[in-house]
Design a protein around this motif. Structure first.
Motif, PDB file in Angstrom:
ATOM      1  N   GLY A 150       0.882  -1.215   0.018  1.00 47.49           N
ATOM      2  CA  GLY A 150      -0.101  -0.154  -0.008  1.00 47.49           C
ATOM      3  C   GLY A 150       0.922   1.099  -0.039  1.00 47.49           C
ATOM      4  O   GLY A 150       2.221   1.084  -0.420  1.00 47.49           O
ATOM      5  N   ASP A 151       0.254   2.217   0.166  1.00 46.24           N
ATOM      6  CA  ASP A 151       1.004   3.689   0.338  1.00 46.24           C
ATOM      7  C   ASP A 151       0.198   4.563   1.317  1.00 46.24           C
ATOM      8  O   ASP A 151      -0.870   4.401   1.770  1.00 46.24           O
ATOM      9  CB  ASP A 151       0.515   4.303  -1.208  1.00 46.24           C
ATOM     10  CG  ASP A 151       1.210   5.605  -1.000  1.00 46.24           C
ATOM     11  OD1 ASP A 151       2.436   5.989  -1.155  1.00 46.24           O
ATOM     12  OD2 ASP A 151       0.560   6.667  -1.233  1.00 46.24           O
ATOM     13  N   THR A 152       1.035   5.255   2.279  1.00 51.29           N
ATOM     14  CA  THR A 152       0.762   6.132   3.243  1.00 51.29           C
ATOM     15  C   THR A 152       1.119   7.481   2.750  1.00 51.29           C
ATOM     16  O   THR A 152       2.483   7.653   2.232  1.00 51.29           O
ATOM     17  CB  THR A 152       1.200   5.860   4.387  1.00 51.29           C
ATOM     18  OG1 THR A 152       2.679   5.680   4.619  1.00 51.29           O
ATOM     19  CG2 THR A 152       0.681   4.470   4.935  1.00 51.29           C
ATOM     20  N   ARG A 153       0.438   8.645   2.744  1.00 48.32           N
ATOM     21  CA  ARG A 153       0.654   9.979   2.370  1.00 48.32           C
ATOM     22  C   ARG A 153      -0.078  10.936   3.647  1.00 48.32           C
ATOM     23  O   ARG A 153      -1.202  10.720   4.094  1.00 48.32           O
ATOM     24  CB  ARG A 153       0.136  10.231   0.973  1.00 48.32           C
ATOM     25  CG  ARG A 153       0.745   9.629  -0.109  1.00 48.32           C
ATOM     26  CD  ARG A 153       0.169  10.288  -1.541  1.00 48.32           C
ATOM     27  NE  ARG A 153       0.822   9.103  -2.486  1.00 48.32           N
ATOM     28  CZ  ARG A 153       0.937   9.423  -3.667  1.00 48.32           C
ATOM     29  NH1 ARG A 153       0.221  10.394  -4.161  1.00 48.32           N
ATOM     30  NH2 ARG A 153       1.305   8.609  -4.571  1.00 48.32           N
ATOM     31  N   ILE A 154       0.895  11.934   3.979  1.00 49.37           N
ATOM     32  CA  ILE A 154       0.321  13.062   4.536  1.00 49.37           C
ATOM     33  C   ILE A 154       0.088  14.161   3.473  1.00 49.37           C
ATOM     34  O   ILE A 154       0.849  14.584   2.901  1.00 49.37           O
ATOM     35  CB  ILE A 154       0.958  13.235   5.682  1.00 49.37           C
ATOM     36  CG1 ILE A 154       1.065  12.292   6.536  1.00 49.37           C
ATOM     37  CG2 ILE A 154       0.599  14.679   6.133  1.00 49.37           C
ATOM     38  CD1 ILE A 154       2.164  12.639   7.785  1.00 49.37           C
ATOM     39  N   TRP A 155      -1.199  14.671   3.499  1.00 49.02           N
ATOM     40  CA  TRP A 155      -1.470  15.701   2.691  1.00 49.02           C
ATOM     41  C   TRP A 155      -1.657  17.025   3.524  1.00 49.02           C
ATOM     42  O   TRP A 155      -2.493  17.187   4.665  1.00 49.02           O
ATOM     43  CB  TRP A 155      -2.789  15.534   1.939  1.00 49.02           C
ATOM     44  CG  TRP A 155      -2.849  14.533   0.910  1.00 49.02           C
ATOM     45  CD1 TRP A 155      -2.976  13.168   1.035  1.00 49.02           C
ATOM     46  CD2 TRP A 155      -2.497  14.746  -0.582  1.00 49.02           C
ATOM     47  NE1 TRP A 155      -2.862  12.752  -0.084  1.00 49.02           N
ATOM     48  CE2 TRP A 155      -2.438  13.296  -1.016  1.00 49.02           C
ATOM     49  CE3 TRP A 155      -1.993  15.899  -1.190  1.00 49.02           C
ATOM     50  CZ2 TRP A 155      -2.010  13.318  -2.494  1.00 49.02           C
ATOM     51  CZ3 TRP A 155      -1.942  15.555  -2.628  1.00 49.02           C
ATOM     52  CH2 TRP A 155      -1.849  14.325  -3.313  1.00 49.02           C
ATOM     53  N   TRP A 156      -1.367  18.381   3.201  1.00 48.94           N
ATOM     54  CA  TRP A 156      -1.242  19.334   3.998  1.00 48.94           C
ATOM     55  C   TRP A 156      -1.742  20.541   3.062  1.00 48.94           C
ATOM     56  O   TRP A 156      -1.287  20.637   1.884  1.00 48.94           O
ATOM     57  CB  TRP A 156      -0.054  19.628   4.620  1.00 48.94           C
ATOM     58  CG  TRP A 156       0.165  21.133   5.343  1.00 48.94           C
ATOM     59  CD1 TRP A 156      -0.369  21.412   6.779  1.00 48.94           C
ATOM     60  CD2 TRP A 156       0.625  22.368   4.697  1.00 48.94           C
ATOM     61  NE1 TRP A 156      -0.126  22.785   6.775  1.00 48.94           N
ATOM     62  CE2 TRP A 156       0.348  23.438   5.608  1.00 48.94           C
ATOM     63  CE3 TRP A 156       0.981  22.632   3.635  1.00 48.94           C
ATOM     64  CZ2 TRP A 156       0.482  24.568   5.438  1.00 48.94           C
ATOM     65  CZ3 TRP A 156       1.435  24.174   3.423  1.00 48.94           C
ATOM     66  CH2 TRP A 156       0.927  25.087   4.204  1.00 48.94           C
ATOM     67  N   SER A 157      -2.574  21.393   3.549  1.00 47.51           N
ATOM     68  CA  SER A 157      -2.945  22.764   2.747  1.00 47.51           C
ATOM     69  C   SER A 157      -3.027  23.937   3.715  1.00 47.51           C
ATOM     70  O   SER A 157      -3.739  23.499   4.938  1.00 47.51           O
ATOM     71  CB  SER A 157      -4.320  22.560   1.886  1.00 47.51           C
ATOM     72  OG  SER A 157      -5.613  22.318   2.769  1.00 47.51           O
ATOM     73  N   GLY A 158      -2.578  24.911   3.422  1.00 47.02           N
ATOM     74  CA  GLY A 158      -2.605  26.040   4.242  1.00 47.02           C
ATOM     75  C   GLY A 158      -3.140  27.432   3.568  1.00 47.02           C
ATOM     76  O   GLY A 158      -3.169  27.257   2.370  1.00 47.02           O
TER      77      GLY A 158
END
Length: 148
Positions: free
Chosen positions: A99-107
């Protein structure tokens, strides 16, 4: 300056279902779908290619959005998400197998510049998680000078 932010962990898996991912991480997702389940586009009846109408792999997401209390970095939600995930770094490594693990951030910036400060401590903790970080800054164009 970044005045508010949102951070999310997204797990995609070819080998695990939502229940297994939830069990490994120890908390419930805010968005999810097992392979073969209809996506939001599928539920809405949109006329898209079939691969956009059902999940092609398990999708598990947790969204963290907090009101910053005198946060001068622009990463209040990201720091909160990282703190939640640090004790689960081993589980994230397991989830990357198949699988894949990602962190998404938006400011969201209060100006046409998206200034922020990512502390060395936050960078260190992100590295311990082993997740790639994808980010976006939304700029306030109301302050832009005419013609720019």
């Amino acid at each position: 300056m970044i005045t508010s932010d949102i951070a999310s962990l997204v797990v995609r898996s070819e080998t695990r279902d939502v229940a297994e991912i939830t069990s490994l991480l120890g908390f419930a997702p805010t968005g999810f779908g097992d392979r073969g389940d209809p996506t939001p586009s599928g539920i809405a009846g949109r006329q898209l290619k079939p691969e956009y109408l059902v999940y092609q792999e398990t999708y598990w997401a947790y969204r963290c959005e907090i009101e910053p209390a005198d946060d001068r970095t622009g990463f209040a939600s990201l720091a909160s998400l990282v703190a939640l995930l640090l004790p689960r770094a081993d589980a994230l490594a397991i989830l990357r197998e198949g699988g894949d693990t990602r962190i998404w951030w938006s400011g969201l910036s209060d100006s046409t510049q998206g200034g922020f400060v990512m502390t060395a401590a936050l960078q260190h903790d992100l590295a311990l998680l082993g997740c790639d970080l994808f980010g976006t800054t939304y700029l306030n164009e109301d302050d832009a000078e005419p013609g720019t």
